[in-house]
Design a protein around this motif. Structure first.
Motif, short mmCIF file in Angstrom:
data_model
loop_
_atom_site.label_atom_id
_atom_site.label_comp_id
_atom_site.label_asym_id
_atom_site.label_seq_id
_atom_site.Cartn_x
_atom_site.Cartn_y
_atom_site.Cartn_z
N LEU A 47 28.22 -40.10 -38.37
CA LEU A 47 28.21 -38.58 -39.18
C LEU A 47 28.31 -37.41 -38.27
CD1 LEU A 47 25.33 -39.41 -41.68
CD2 LEU A 47 28.02 -39.76 -41.80
N GLN A 48 28.16 -37.43 -36.86
CA GLN A 48 28.40 -36.16 -36.04
C GLN A 48 29.93 -35.98 -35.96
OE1 GLN A 48 26.68 -36.28 -32.06
NE2 GLN A 48 28.03 -34.54 -31.48
N ARG A 49 30.46 -36.99 -35.75
CA ARG A 49 31.98 -37.19 -35.55
C ARG A 49 32.41 -36.62 -36.95
NH1 ARG A 49 35.34 -42.35 -34.22
NH2 ARG A 49 34.88 -42.80 -36.54
N ASN A 50 32.17 -37.06 -38.10
CA ASN A 50 32.36 -36.82 -39.44
C ASN A 50 32.37 -35.23 -39.71
OD1 ASN A 50 33.65 -37.82 -42.11
ND2 ASN A 50 31.72 -36.82 -43.02
N THR A 81 20.73 -26.29 -37.94
CA THR A 81 21.85 -26.62 -37.19
C THR A 81 21.82 -27.77 -36.07
OG1 THR A 81 20.88 -25.40 -35.11
CG2 THR A 81 22.42 -24.11 -36.77
N GLY A 82 20.54 -28.61 -36.22
CA GLY A 82 20.54 -29.76 -35.43
C GLY A 82 20.76 -31.18 -36.09
N PHE A 83 21.00 -32.15 -35.39
CA PHE A 83 21.16 -33.42 -35.72
C PHE A 83 22.61 -33.94 -36.19
CE2 PHE A 83 16.75 -32.78 -36.36
CZ PHE A 83 16.11 -34.27 -35.90
N GLY A 84 23.48 -33.07 -35.34
CA GLY A 84 24.91 -33.44 -35.57
C GLY A 84 25.74 -32.38 -36.35
N ARG A 85 25.10 -31.66 -37.38
CA ARG A 85 25.61 -30.95 -38.24
C ARG A 85 26.80 -29.94 -37.69
NH1 ARG A 85 25.84 -29.80 -43.29
NH2 ARG A 85 23.79 -30.90 -43.96
#
Length: 541
Positions: A430-433, A351-355
């Motif tokens: 990429l988090q926003r994406n 779940t980490g790193f902006g997913r």
């Protein structure tokens, strides 16, 4: 190639090329055949564009690969499909097999490729570091490790600032178990049923998915508790999840302020519906959450010692099929664990790193602060790398009890790649994406639940989506594995790769690289819908 540039490509031709997929099944019960063409990989024109041409495959013949695998590799059958794919090359969200066929990867190497296959920047950094220094081990200092530690720690809240670098999610969770016991001086650790925290001898005690359980003792001191699954569990309703898509189970609990869910003053103290078994006691809370908390308390009171070492939780269960808990559940569970002297561990391997889009870490979506965080998979975009992050206090407790050491953990190559991954996530937004495209994807795939009785639930957050297949929506019994297998095969034949999850392998896991576009989501949706239509056609026969 930047994500912004790729999003400028217009999908006008895709709309036309996918019309053949949009034929709806006949509503007549007497229809003996649904007029949908059989789609195969030969309909490549229907795929979104890819500005990459793979090299010609010139390695082992497929038959030789099969022979070597049978003779020399593990006999455990983990490969997807009747004829397993022989992959050759990857580029961003695309994979190419040995025959040159192109596939849209919506499983990311089991939720591992975060910024895209062979991302140009990450690949360039890796090549540069290979030419400079591969390995030293942590008995020597090297700047890539310290640069990475500084970047990663900046992304975590106080007091989570001490980092232990290791090689895999299982190793990270192994270490977190040792930390919890060293710090608490207790043994018992609790995890959810349906949890997956690794397949090492130690972490198998935490993992509670049937196919990973052994008939010999392992993982001593681990205790499972009920998973608060608002779709398949005994309690749940239409406001429980932190997701744009909720269950279809009825519930008398109304949404709270800003739609935060599960908050109303109920007007009766009797059971309000038969489907969700939601009991209303005129309290300002989600009743499903309260019932699951009572089950958690029961575990604490009956199945573990008075004082415990800790509690492991994935912010969203991955292997179990993208299972989400009622909002506020983890906050209350963490408080109960700490009352017993235990520490709380968030397993952010998937779940980490902006997913998840709204936050960089999954635990932040639950408004909790863990004592230990474990991470792997997307941390290195597929390169073997993992980490455990904890507080100075817990780190010192471990240091007093154990000379912890990892030969390969924090090696120069891994750390250089890890830093590049963090830079790409920030530079390409990429988090926003994940938030924007993920929400678009969830809402789009949720239409399938309305159209097909065998789609029981669509759930998730950001670019982590589960589609649970059932025999029918009333019983919610899992669709037989043979039928799910065929749908899976059909998706592959049309150029879409998705994953599987759930205790009965009944859930499709949709977790593309975070660089995915809405155009590619549209293609994936049409392919998946066509596979469902083909399945209904087979049923009709």
């Amino acid at each position: 190639m930047s994500l912004a540039w790729r999003n400028l490509q217009k999908p006008f031709y895709l709309e036309t090329s996918l019309r053949i997929l949009q034929m709806r099944p006949s509503l007549s019960l007497g229809a003996s055949r649904i007029a949908v063409p059989k789609l195969t990989l030969h309909t490549k024109h229907s795929m979104p564009p890819c500005d990459f041409s793979p090299e010609k495959y010139q390695s082992l013949a497929y038959s030789r690969v099969l022979a070597i695998h049978k003779q020399h590799l593990s006999p455990v059958d983990t490969a997807y499909f009747r004829k397993p794919l022989l992959l050759h090359q990857g580029h961003m969200e695309w994979l190419f097999d040995s025959e040159g066929n192109r596939y849209l990867d919506f499983f990311s190497g089991i939720v591992t490729v975060s910024v895209g296959h062979c991302h140009p920047k990450v690949s360039a950094v890796a090549k540069k570091q290979i030419d400079r220094l591969w390995h030293t081990s942590s008995v020597f200092f090297h700047s890539p490790m310290h640069e990475y530690a500084e970047k990663l720690s900046a992304l975590l809240p106080e007091p989570l600032k001490v980092i232990f670098l290791v090689n895999s999610g299982s190793e990270a969770n192994d270490l977190a178990m040792v930390m919890a016991r060293a710090h608490s001086n207790h043994t018992d650790i609790i995890s959810f049923r349906g949890a997956y925290h690794g397949c090492s001898p130690y972490t198998l005690g935490l993992t509670n998915v049937g196919i990973y359980k052994m008939e010999v003792p392992g993982g001593i001191g681990c205790q499972s508790t009920m998973c608060p699954d608002v779709f398949r569990g005994p309690w749940g309703g239409i406001h429980c999840r932190d997701s744009p898509v909720q269950t279809v189970r009825d519930c008398s609990c109304a949404p709270g302020p800003n739609g935060q869910g599960g908050r109303r003053e109920c007007h009766s103290n009797i059971k309000c519906c038969d489907l969700c078994m939601c009991v209303c006691f005129a309290t300002d809370c989600c009743q499903a959450k309260e019932r699951y908390i009572e089950q958690f308390k029961d575990t604490l009171n009956t199945s573990v010692a008075t004082s415990i070492a800790g509690f492991f939780a994935e912010p969203i269960q991955g292997v179990n099929g993208v299972v989400q808990y009622p909002k506020e559940f983890l906050k209350e569970a963490f408080a109960l664990v700490r009352e017993r002297g235990g520490v709380c561990i968030a397993d952010e391997v998937q779940t980490g790193f902006g997913r998840l889009g709204s936050h960089f870490w999954g635990f932040q979506t639950h408004d909790v602060l863990p004592d230990i965080v474990t991470m792997a998979k997307g941390i290195g975009n597929g390169f073997p790398m993992a980490a455990v992050v904890t507080t100075p206090e817990i780190a010192k407790s471990l240091a007093k009890r154990l000379l912890h050491f990892s030969t390969f953990g924090g090696n120069p190559l891994a750390c250089a790649i890890g830093s590049a991954v963090l830079e790409v996530i920030e530079e390409e937004n990429l988090q926003r994406n994940s938030q924007e495209v993920g929400t678009y994807m969830l809402l789009k795939f949720a239409k399938l639940r309305d159209e097909f009785d065998i789609v029981g639930d669509v759930r998730g957050k950001g670019l982590m989506v589960g589609i649970e297949m059932v025999q029918d929506k009333i019983s919610r019994q899992p669709l037989p594995k043979t039928e799910v297998n065929q749908i899976h095969e059909d998706c592959k034949d049309m150029g879409l790769l998705v994953g599987r999850g759930g205790n009965f392998s009944q859930t499709f896991r949709i977790v593309p690289p975070m660089c995915v576009t809405k155009m590619e989501v549209d293609f994936a949706y049409e392919v998946f819908r066509a596979a469902l239509i083909q399945h209904m056609e087979r049923r009709a026969k």
